[in-house]
Design a protein around this motif. Structure first.
Motif, PDB file in Angstrom:
ATOM      1  N   ARG A  15       0.834  -1.206   0.000  1.00  0.00           N
ATOM      2  CA  ARG A  15       0.000   0.000   0.000  1.00  0.00           C
ATOM      3  C   ARG A  15       0.865   1.251   0.000  1.00  0.00           C
ATOM      4  N   ASN A  16       1.908   1.252   0.823  1.00  0.00           N
ATOM      5  CA  ASN A  16       2.800   2.411   0.881  1.00  0.00           C
ATOM      6  C   ASN A  16       3.482   2.661  -0.457  1.00  0.00           C
ATOM      7  N   HIS A  17       3.863   1.592  -1.139  1.00  0.00           N
ATOM      8  CA  HIS A  17       4.478   1.707  -2.468  1.00  0.00           C
ATOM      9  C   HIS A  17       3.483   2.345  -3.446  1.00  0.00           C
ATOM     10  N   ALA A  18       2.231   1.898  -3.389  1.00  0.00           N
ATOM     11  CA  ALA A  18       1.202   2.455  -4.271  1.00  0.00           C
ATOM     12  C   ALA A  18       0.950   3.929  -3.955  1.00  0.00           C
ATOM     13  N   VAL A  19       0.837   4.263  -2.693  1.00  0.00           N
ATOM     14  CA  VAL A  19       0.586   5.654  -2.292  1.00  0.00           C
ATOM     15  C   VAL A  19       1.727   6.558  -2.760  1.00  0.00           C
ATOM     16  N   ALA A  20       2.961   6.096  -2.628  1.00  0.00           N
ATOM     17  CA  ALA A  20       4.115   6.886  -3.060  1.00  0.00           C
ATOM     18  C   ALA A  20       4.072   7.161  -4.562  1.00  0.00           C
ATOM     19  N   ARG A  42       1.270   7.505  -6.191  1.00  0.00           N
ATOM     20  CA  ARG A  42      -0.050   8.089  -6.444  1.00  0.00           C
ATOM     21  C   ARG A  42      -0.934   7.100  -7.200  1.00  0.00           C
ATOM     22  N   ALA A  43      -0.779   5.835  -6.830  1.00  0.00           N
ATOM     23  CA  ALA A  43      -1.568   4.749  -7.400  1.00  0.00           C
ATOM     24  C   ALA A  43      -2.487   4.199  -6.318  1.00  0.00           C
ATOM     25  N   ASP A  44      -3.206   3.161  -6.656  1.00  0.00           N
ATOM     26  CA  ASP A  44      -4.166   2.545  -5.759  1.00  0.00           C
ATOM     27  C   ASP A  44      -3.753   1.082  -5.557  1.00  0.00           C
ATOM     28  N   VAL A  45      -4.267   0.470  -4.528  1.00  0.00           N
ATOM     29  CA  VAL A  45      -4.011  -0.951  -4.289  1.00  0.00           C
ATOM     30  C   VAL A  45      -5.313  -1.610  -3.865  1.00  0.00           C
ATOM     31  N   ALA A  46      -5.516  -2.834  -4.317  1.00  0.00           N
ATOM     32  CA  ALA A  46      -6.709  -3.598  -3.930  1.00  0.00           C
ATOM     33  C   ALA A  46      -6.294  -5.023  -3.616  1.00  0.00           C
ATOM     34  N   LEU A  47      -6.983  -5.608  -2.657  1.00  0.00           N
ATOM     35  CA  LEU A  47      -6.776  -7.009  -2.310  1.00  0.00           C
ATOM     36  C   LEU A  47      -7.945  -7.804  -2.874  1.00  0.00           C
ATOM     37  N   LEU A  97      -7.713  -2.735   8.891  1.00  0.00           N
ATOM     38  CA  LEU A  97      -7.184  -2.552   7.532  1.00  0.00           C
ATOM     39  C   LEU A  97      -8.263  -2.578   6.462  1.00  0.00           C
ATOM     40  N   ASP A  98      -9.502  -2.879   6.853  1.00  0.00           N
ATOM     41  CA  ASP A  98     -10.604  -2.744   5.906  1.00  0.00           C
ATOM     42  C   ASP A  98     -10.889  -1.267   5.628  1.00  0.00           C
ATOM     43  N   GLN A  99     -10.327  -0.381   6.438  1.00  0.00           N
ATOM     44  CA  GLN A  99     -10.438   1.060   6.206  1.00  0.00           C
ATOM     45  C   GLN A  99      -9.326   1.567   5.284  1.00  0.00           C
ATOM     46  N   VAL A 100      -8.346   0.729   4.999  1.00  0.00           N
ATOM     47  CA  VAL A 100      -7.163   1.109   4.233  1.00  0.00           C
ATOM     48  C   VAL A 100      -7.157   0.468   2.848  1.00  0.00           C
ATOM     49  N   PHE A 101      -7.580  -0.791   2.779  1.00  0.00           N
ATOM     50  CA  PHE A 101      -7.560  -1.541   1.530  1.00  0.00           C
ATOM     51  C   PHE A 101      -8.963  -1.671   0.947  1.00  0.00           C
ATOM     52  N   ALA A 102      -9.020  -1.691  -0.381  1.00  0.00           N
ATOM     53  CA  ALA A 102     -10.247  -2.076  -1.080  1.00  0.00           C
ATOM     54  C   ALA A 102     -10.214  -3.597  -1.208  1.00  0.00           C
ATOM     55  N   PHE A 103     -11.314  -4.257  -0.860  1.00  0.00           N
ATOM     56  CA  PHE A 103     -11.409  -5.708  -0.969  1.00  0.00           C
ATOM     57  C   PHE A 103     -12.352  -6.055  -2.114  1.00  0.00           C
ATOM     58  N   HIS A 104     -11.993  -7.086  -2.869  1.00  0.00           N
ATOM     59  CA  HIS A 104     -12.831  -7.559  -3.970  1.00  0.00           C
ATOM     60  C   HIS A 104     -12.862  -9.086  -3.916  1.00  0.00           C
ATOM     61  N   PRO A 105     -13.956  -9.686  -4.376  1.00  0.00           N
ATOM     62  CA  PRO A 105     -14.052 -11.141  -4.303  1.00  0.00           C
ATOM     63  C   PRO A 105     -13.033 -11.874  -5.179  1.00  0.00           C
ATOM     64  N   ALA A 144      -9.774 -11.183  -8.563  1.00  0.00           N
ATOM     65  CA  ALA A 144      -8.921 -10.222  -9.273  1.00  0.00           C
ATOM     66  C   ALA A 144      -9.685  -9.519 -10.395  1.00  0.00           C
ATOM     67  N   ARG A 145     -10.523 -10.252 -11.078  1.00  0.00           N
ATOM     68  CA  ARG A 145     -11.281  -9.654 -12.193  1.00  0.00           C
ATOM     69  C   ARG A 145     -12.138  -8.483 -11.713  1.00  0.00           C
ATOM     70  N   SER A 146     -12.841  -8.658 -10.602  1.00  0.00           N
ATOM     71  CA  SER A 146     -13.695  -7.572 -10.110  1.00  0.00           C
ATOM     72  C   SER A 146     -12.853  -6.395  -9.620  1.00  0.00           C
ATOM     73  N   ALA A 147     -11.665  -6.652  -9.078  1.00  0.00           N
ATOM     74  CA  ALA A 147     -10.779  -5.567  -8.649  1.00  0.00           C
ATOM     75  C   ALA A 147     -10.308  -4.751  -9.855  1.00  0.00           C
ATOM     76  N   ILE A 148     -10.006  -5.432 -10.939  1.00  0.00           N
ATOM     77  CA  ILE A 148      -9.566  -4.751 -12.166  1.00  0.00           C
ATOM     78  C   ILE A 148     -10.732  -4.000 -12.789  1.00  0.00           C
ATOM     79  N   GLU A 149     -11.898  -4.637 -12.860  1.00  0.00           N
ATOM     80  CA  GLU A 149     -13.069  -3.986 -13.455  1.00  0.00           C
ATOM     81  C   GLU A 149     -13.488  -2.752 -12.660  1.00  0.00           C
ATOM     82  N   ALA A 150     -13.384  -2.820 -11.332  1.00  0.00           N
ATOM     83  CA  ALA A 150     -13.748  -1.669 -10.502  1.00  0.00           C
ATOM     84  C   ALA A 150     -12.826  -0.487 -10.781  1.00  0.00           C
ATOM     85  N   ALA A 151     -11.552  -0.775 -11.025  1.00  0.00           N
ATOM     86  CA  ALA A 151     -10.595   0.298 -11.311  1.00  0.00           C
ATOM     87  C   ALA A 151     -10.748   0.823 -12.727  1.00  0.00           C
ATOM     88  N   ALA A 152     -11.164  -0.049 -13.651  1.00  0.00           N
ATOM     89  CA  ALA A 152     -11.281   0.349 -15.047  1.00  0.00           C
ATOM     90  C   ALA A 152     -12.501   1.232 -15.278  1.00  0.00           C
TER      91      ALA A 152
END
Length: 149
Positions: free
Chosen positions: A65-70, A72-77, A93-101, A103-111
């Motif tokens: 997460r810290n790498h992504a923040v540095a 200016r990107a996002d991270v999802a689990l 950490l549910d307040q820090v990370f986005a959770f998705h069921p 990988a496909r839904s994590a990518i689609e949510a970002a797209a």
């Protein structure tokens, strides 16, 4: 532990297989540190084949997460196993990370709906992210996104 790296439309996708613990967490931290990220991308960590995660593993996830923040990107689990998800929620950490069921839904949510990666934004929980931090204005009213107290 095995790390399978792929590139998705929205950014890097890392699949973590096996145990993420004291003996292996350094491998993930090193891999993430060498993973290029650009502003607006999403780093997806697919944990669907994770078998065990201890506190060292959680620290490695926070390093991601810290790498992504540095950058200016996002991270999802994605695909977080139930026992690991419970621990991540207990420690907040549910307040820090986005959770998705998965990988496909994590990518689609970002797209987004048109399938294109969104414009760069502050990841949740970072300074300047909408609604995450406030400070007092000259009138004594808290204003969203204006820095820390």
């Amino acid at each position: 532990m095995k790390i399978v790296a792929r590139e998705a439309l929205t950014g890097p996708l890392l699949e973590i297989v096996g145990d993420l613990d004291y003996g292996t967490a350094h491998e993930l931290r090193e891999h993430i540190a060498q993973t290029p990220l650009r502003a607006g991308q999403r780093l997806v960590l697919d944990l669907s084949r994770l078998e065990f995660c201890d506190s060292s593993g959680i620290t490695a996830l926070i390093a991601a997460r810290n790498h992504a923040v540095a950058a200016r990107a996002d991270v999802a689990l994605a695909g977080v196993p139930g026992n690991t998800l419970r621990i991540l929620r207990v420690v907040g950490l549910d307040q820090v990370f986005a959770f998705h069921p998965d990988a496909r839904s994590a990518i689609e949510a970002a797209a987004g709906p048109d399938g294109a990666a969104p414009a760069p934004e502050e990841p949740p929980g970072t300074p300047g992210a909408t609604g995450r931090e406030t400070r007092e204005s000259s009138e004594g009213v808290r204003q969203p996104g204006q820095g820390t107290w």
